[in-house]
Each structure stands twice: as structure tokens, then as C-alpha cells.
Design a protein around this motif. Sequence first.
Motif, PDB file in Angstrom:
ATOM      1  N   THR A 125       0.831  -1.203   0.000  1.00 25.89           N
ATOM      2  CA  THR A 125       0.000   0.000   0.000  1.00 25.89           C
ATOM      3  C   THR A 125       0.866   1.255   0.000  1.00 25.89           C
ATOM      4  O   THR A 125       0.637   2.184  -0.777  1.00 25.89           O
ATOM      5  CB  THR A 125      -0.943   0.017   1.221  1.00 25.89           C
ATOM      6  OG1 THR A 125      -1.534  -1.266   1.390  1.00 25.89           O
ATOM      7  CG2 THR A 125      -2.036   1.048   1.049  1.00 25.89           C
ATOM      8  N   THR A 152       2.691   1.742  -3.273  1.00 26.45           N
ATOM      9  CA  THR A 152       1.789   2.297  -4.279  1.00 26.45           C
ATOM     10  C   THR A 152       1.625   3.800  -4.101  1.00 26.45           C
ATOM     11  O   THR A 152       1.615   4.565  -5.083  1.00 26.45           O
ATOM     12  CB  THR A 152       0.417   1.592  -4.193  1.00 26.45           C
ATOM     13  OG1 THR A 152       0.603   0.189  -4.387  1.00 26.45           O
ATOM     14  CG2 THR A 152      -0.548   2.122  -5.235  1.00 26.45           C
ATOM     15  N   TYR A 159       2.739   6.478  -7.057  1.00 36.20           N
ATOM     16  CA  TYR A 159       1.753   7.361  -7.692  1.00 36.20           C
ATOM     17  C   TYR A 159       1.685   8.735  -7.036  1.00 36.20           C
ATOM     18  O   TYR A 159       0.648   9.390  -7.074  1.00 36.20           O
ATOM     19  CB  TYR A 159       0.382   6.689  -7.670  1.00 36.20           C
ATOM     20  CG  TYR A 159       0.298   5.477  -8.554  1.00 36.20           C
ATOM     21  CD1 TYR A 159       0.265   5.605  -9.942  1.00 36.20           C
ATOM     22  CD2 TYR A 159       0.288   4.194  -8.010  1.00 36.20           C
ATOM     23  CE1 TYR A 159       0.206   4.493 -10.759  1.00 36.20           C
ATOM     24  CE2 TYR A 159       0.233   3.079  -8.817  1.00 36.20           C
ATOM     25  CZ  TYR A 159       0.190   3.228 -10.191  1.00 36.20           C
ATOM     26  OH  TYR A 159       0.145   2.116 -11.002  1.00 36.20           O
ATOM     27  N   PHE A 202      -2.809  -5.228  -5.541  1.00 39.42           N
ATOM     28  CA  PHE A 202      -1.509  -4.586  -5.711  1.00 39.42           C
ATOM     29  C   PHE A 202      -0.508  -5.517  -6.394  1.00 39.42           C
ATOM     30  O   PHE A 202       0.365  -5.070  -7.134  1.00 39.42           O
ATOM     31  CB  PHE A 202      -0.953  -4.119  -4.362  1.00 39.42           C
ATOM     32  CG  PHE A 202      -1.713  -2.985  -3.756  1.00 39.42           C
ATOM     33  CD1 PHE A 202      -2.065  -1.881  -4.512  1.00 39.42           C
ATOM     34  CD2 PHE A 202      -2.092  -3.005  -2.424  1.00 39.42           C
ATOM     35  CE1 PHE A 202      -2.773  -0.815  -3.956  1.00 39.42           C
ATOM     36  CE2 PHE A 202      -2.797  -1.963  -1.856  1.00 39.42           C
ATOM     37  CZ  PHE A 202      -3.141  -0.858  -2.629  1.00 39.42           C
ATOM     38  N   LYS A 215      -1.328  -4.952  -9.959  1.00 45.22           N
ATOM     39  CA  LYS A 215      -1.064  -3.585 -10.410  1.00 45.22           C
ATOM     40  C   LYS A 215       0.426  -3.280 -10.441  1.00 45.22           C
ATOM     41  O   LYS A 215       0.952  -2.767 -11.431  1.00 45.22           O
ATOM     42  CB  LYS A 215      -1.788  -2.586  -9.499  1.00 45.22           C
ATOM     43  CG  LYS A 215      -1.692  -1.150 -10.015  1.00 45.22           C
ATOM     44  CD  LYS A 215      -2.657  -0.262  -9.289  1.00 45.22           C
ATOM     45  CE  LYS A 215      -2.680   1.138  -9.911  1.00 45.22           C
ATOM     46  NZ  LYS A 215      -3.150   1.126 -11.306  1.00 45.22           N
ATOM     47  N   LEU A 216       1.133  -3.595  -9.353  1.00 49.04           N
ATOM     48  CA  LEU A 216       2.568  -3.313  -9.301  1.00 49.04           C
ATOM     49  C   LEU A 216       3.329  -4.234 -10.245  1.00 49.04           C
ATOM     50  O   LEU A 216       4.375  -3.858 -10.779  1.00 49.04           O
ATOM     51  CB  LEU A 216       3.076  -3.447  -7.865  1.00 49.04           C
ATOM     52  CG  LEU A 216       2.491  -2.415  -6.886  1.00 49.04           C
ATOM     53  CD1 LEU A 216       2.935  -2.702  -5.462  1.00 49.04           C
ATOM     54  CD2 LEU A 216       2.878  -1.004  -7.291  1.00 49.04           C
TER      55      LEU A 216
END
Length: 457
Positions: free
Chosen positions: A147, A150, A154, A231, A234-235
Amino acid sequence: MANPSEPARDSHVSVLAFPFGTHAAPLLSVTRRLASASPSTVFSFFSTAQSNSSLFSSSSDRPANIQVHDIPDGVPEGYVFAGKPQEAIELFVKSAPENFKREIAAAEKEAGKKVNCMLTDAFFWFAADMAAEMNASWVAFWTAGATSLTAHLYTDLIRETIGVKEVGGRMEETLGFISGMEKIRVKDIPEGVSFGNLDSVFSNLLHQMGRALPRATAVFINSFEELDPTFTEKLGSEFKRYLNIGPLALLSSTPQKEALVNDPHGCLAWMEKRPPGSVAYISFGTVMTPPPGEVAAIAEGLESSKVPFVWSLKSMVHLPKGFLDRTREQGIVVPWAQQAELLKLEATGVFVTHCGWNSVLESVSGGVPMICRPFFGDQRLNGRAVEVVWEIGMTITNGLFTKDGFEKCLDRVLVQDDGKKMKRNAKKLKEVAHEAVSSKGSSSRNFRRLLDAVVNI
């Protein structure tokens, strides 16, 4: 030069540790595993003299192919500290690139081989350029959770969407514009992303890191894929390789070591006499202690609730007068406790924590629900995930300990139905964590991929 009688070394890895907080120890833990798995590779481990002396108090369990090197701490001769927050970190960071370059060159000369991989704490964003200049790969270790990684990746998007500095009216808004952050509020993200001092050395370091990490050959973290599947996906699309290799706490003990667990204050023996799920274990890590008023509130809440407790507390000066005598049968207060071992015991019913990532993951690994009191950095994010994403704990009411508030938290987690739900959820995550580090689990598979990225086997 390397001893000619030794086997030829097929690669040379420079390991760059961040010598503050609990960063260097997990990086060393990973380095040990890599070194054991690839005995013909030289690992040159760099940290400050103070950090290294703490990490390598005993060399008996250090693989022979790890070479230890001290780097300067960046504090000028005769410098007088002004007492500013993060002052030592800022001095270190400013001087780190040149100091690392110089010491790596010396290590290359000593090993008789050029470095072909830089394995670093992710904080060292400048390693992207250093590695390119050296024609080496860069592998970065983010020591916290997905978290917070991320949030830093971003940062620019968050600043564009939410704004910067004057975001007071938007602190309760969620970051639903980032997949996986739908339940995360602006006020949960670390200082320096969109509020706080955005121009500090540390804020700039994290911002630069978020921009640089996609250049890395691999980014790995101390977690497991199944904890944050959104995540993970996404990552995985943002980085060349994104590897969850934890929980490291489940990989660091062996039967031999378990027999030699350091328990100088007898906490483990005391716990073994308590009923399952009855004890509150309280610790706020090595860096933070709650303010005096909150220390007193914790003590008053414990005494009034009659909940058995083990409290790891460096200084006992702010405890209420007579507290230790009155609670002699109820619990123990010690300056240090073997946290990972305590969180494995059946007697442990709740962990009262600052929500540092290592502590959260150790609690997950032990299947213990949490009462969270975050202070700074990624701790608010971790506490939010504990409470509303994984539903394995709760955050202290209004973010501060009061006697009545703490009593209610203890009752909720240890007695009430939603506390039993937290316990069930925590137990499920524990089982998944143990499966991840099994021989066929996701973290074991990812460690093999990390080994390939680092030593090019």
C-alpha cells in the motif's frame, strides 16, 4: 584479491543498506539467503559502522561469501546536531551517493571482480544511475508494504488529483482513482506525498524513488502475494519484476535457533502459563514511545480491565505510581521482548502496536489481531489496512490512547463478536502466509526469481 585456491566467483553483488530504523536487518536477512543459495557469488554488504556492528555482532552464522564494508555516516567532523527531526538521515542521504561509489570501487578491487548487480534499499533511488554507469543491474528492496509502495509510486498522480499542502478539506476523501486504494483516505497516506513538508530531503527522496523504481530489474518486498492481490497485479504491471518474498519472519527461524531464543526477561515462560487468546502484548517498536499521558492511559486501561499483559517499554518513568506493584500478578513490563516469538504463542490474544510494517507482518504471521496506534510514515496506511481492508484489528479511538478508550478496544477485540471475527480473519491470513513460504508457495517461487535476477543463474 580473491584467494586463488577458492572456486572462481561468478558474480559480485553490492548490497546497499539504509542504516536507520529497521531497514538494514531485513535486507541482511535476504542477503544471507541469497548468499547461501549462491555460494560462488561475492556479496559486498555496505552500511555505516554503527549499523554493521549491530547487525554483525556475531559472524558465526554469516556465510563466508558476505564481505562487510563500513561507509561514512555523512556527519562532518566537529558537527553539532541541532536536534531537528531526521537530521542524521538527511546528512547521510546527502553524502551517500559519493560515499557508496568510493567504497564500491574499493570492494571491487578487494574482490578482484566488478560489481554486476546492485541490491539496495529502495530508498536509494540514485542507484538507478549508478548501476547504469557501472553496467550493472539494479534490484531494489521495499521494506514496507504494497500500500505504501503504491502511494509513493503514484505521488505525482495523487498530487495532481488531490492537490498539495493545503488539502485540509480533502483529508477524508478516498483514493479510489488508484486501483486497490478505494478504502484508503488522504489522511492515511505518508507525510510528504500531498501534505506535510514536501520539500524536505526525505520527502524528495521518496518522490524520486517512486519515479526511479520502474527502471529497476526487479523490485521485491517483505510480503506475500495473497495479502494484497490487487496490488500484486497492479505493481506487477508497473515494474519489470515485482516479487513478494515474505513474510521474512517465517523464514528466519530454524530448529537450532529456536532452541536458543533470547528471552532474558522470561516473557515466553510467563506467557505459557496463560490461557489461549487471553494476553495483550504491547510494543511500539524501537523508534517510538507514546507521549507520557498515553503511557499512563495504557497502564490505567490495563489495570482497570484486568487483562493479562506483556508490555515492552524502554523507559518506565511515566508509568503511574505503584502500577508495577499493583499489577504484579496481572502482567509484566520489560525493556525488550522477543516479539516474533511472543506473537506465535496461543496465549497472545491481541497485539497493541504502532503498525510498523515488520510488526504488522509478524502479527499476521502469528494470526494475532491488532489494536493500532500509528505515529508517522506508513503506519497510518498499515493501520487502515488492518482495520478496513483485512479486518484483522482496529485503530485506537481518535488516534490517541485514553483509559476508557483503550479498555473498550481491549473488550472489543478480546471479548465481543466482531473481535472474534477479527481473530478468524487473522487465522485465515496466517494460514495463507505459511502456505506462501512453503516449498511450493508463491513467496518461495518469487525468491527463486529474485535469486535469478541478482546472480543471473
